[in-house]
Design a protein around this motif. Sequence first.
Motif, PDB file in Angstrom:
ATOM      1  N   UNK A   1      -0.273 -16.665   0.642  1.00 27.61           N
ATOM      2  CA  UNK A   1      -1.271 -15.596   0.603  1.00 27.61           C
ATOM      3  C   UNK A   1      -0.760 -14.428   1.439  1.00 27.61           C
ATOM      4  N   UNK A   2       0.324 -13.755   1.003  1.00 27.73           N
ATOM      5  CA  UNK A   2       0.956 -12.711   1.827  1.00 27.73           C
ATOM      6  C   UNK A   2       0.172 -11.415   1.915  1.00 27.73           C
ATOM      7  N   UNK A   3      -0.897 -11.280   1.127  1.00 30.91           N
ATOM      8  CA  UNK A   3      -1.644 -10.024   1.109  1.00 30.91           C
ATOM      9  C   UNK A   3      -2.910 -10.067   1.958  1.00 30.91           C
ATOM     10  N   UNK A   4      -3.036 -11.086   2.791  1.00 31.25           N
ATOM     11  CA  UNK A   4      -4.194 -11.183   3.674  1.00 31.25           C
ATOM     12  C   UNK A   4      -3.796 -11.949   4.917  1.00 31.25           C
TER      13      UNK A   4
ATOM     14  N   UNK B   1       2.898  -7.449  10.910  1.00 34.33           N
ATOM     15  CA  UNK B   1       1.841  -6.995  10.013  1.00 34.33           C
ATOM     16  C   UNK B   1       2.178  -7.171   8.537  1.00 34.33           C
ATOM     17  N   UNK B   2       3.325  -7.725   8.206  1.00 35.98           N
ATOM     18  CA  UNK B   2       3.603  -8.213   6.862  1.00 35.98           C
ATOM     19  C   UNK B   2       4.536  -9.414   7.018  1.00 35.98           C
ATOM     20  N   UNK B   3       4.689 -10.195   5.965  1.00 33.36           N
ATOM     21  CA  UNK B   3       5.449 -11.436   6.070  1.00 33.36           C
ATOM     22  C   UNK B   3       6.937 -11.166   5.891  1.00 33.36           C
TER      23      UNK B   3
ATOM     24  N   UNK C   1       9.580 -16.095   6.278  1.00 29.07           N
ATOM     25  CA  UNK C   1       8.522 -16.359   7.245  1.00 29.07           C
ATOM     26  C   UNK C   1       8.994 -16.387   8.687  1.00 29.07           C
ATOM     27  N   UNK C   2      10.213 -15.950   8.947  1.00 34.46           N
ATOM     28  CA  UNK C   2      10.790 -16.003  10.288  1.00 34.46           C
ATOM     29  C   UNK C   2      10.960 -14.594  10.825  1.00 34.46           C
ATOM     30  N   UNK C   3      10.429 -14.348  12.029  1.00 33.88           N
ATOM     31  CA  UNK C   3      10.523 -13.025  12.626  1.00 33.88           C
ATOM     32  C   UNK C   3      11.985 -12.679  12.915  1.00 33.88           C
TER      33      UNK C   3
END
Length: 248
Positions: free
Chosen positions: A114-117, A148-150, A154-156
């Motif tokens: 759910x990348x848009x929320x 603020x987005x993925x 999924x790793x910073x």
Amino acid sequence: MGADQRLDWELAKSALNWWRDAGVDVLVDEAPRDWLAPVSESLAVERPAPTAAPRIAPAPPPVDVKLPETLDAFIAWRLSDAAPEMSWSGARIAPEGDPAARLMVLVDCPERDAPDTLLGGPAGKLFDAMLAAIGLDRTTIYLAALGWCRPLGGRMPAESTARLAALARHHVQLAGPKRLLLLGNAASRALLGADVTPMRGSLQPLNHKVGQEQAGAVASYPPRFLLERPAAKAEAWRDLQLLMRGLA
């Protein structure tokens, strides 16, 4: 019929990150090797002399930009092209809920499914149930993310971690919550300087800027971790109970 040519890019990115962390830096040796040869012969294979690694100049320090001093201006700035996530794929997700709420919840980034929320999908349903268990819902908290987005996989990105942590601390100062729930290692490291495990079990003091009341922070497991390890839900429940002490 040929093989399915579709590729899960996030899964591939995750695998590459794992190999990098494990120290894998080459696919094959420079010289051929006879794996069936006796040990002594195998060790005698000549290898090219190692060459010195090229010196790489250190990256310049980030430009010290004066951050907006109001919450509305800060959110607008974080959604602009000046934000660290500008080069990431995907839409940037603004915080949701009540900015004046006494409880602020910080997660690492939007979920994979759910990348848009923020906290959507199955993890979001569990999060809603956790809030309901302590008499809250999404309208009575302030929910925000470190990224603020993925990011891909999924790793910073390592080069963005320190900057995102500084922005998260500024965000908390502007919101001024009484309690802060940090879900996951990335959020816990950004605000408390350590992973969830050593930070659990106590209310961690968190100073706001001068003139604001000190907040109490609780680090706990993110909902997606609880879906994978249901046995940890009992510990997460104790974290929620600790969070609510003195908040009512």
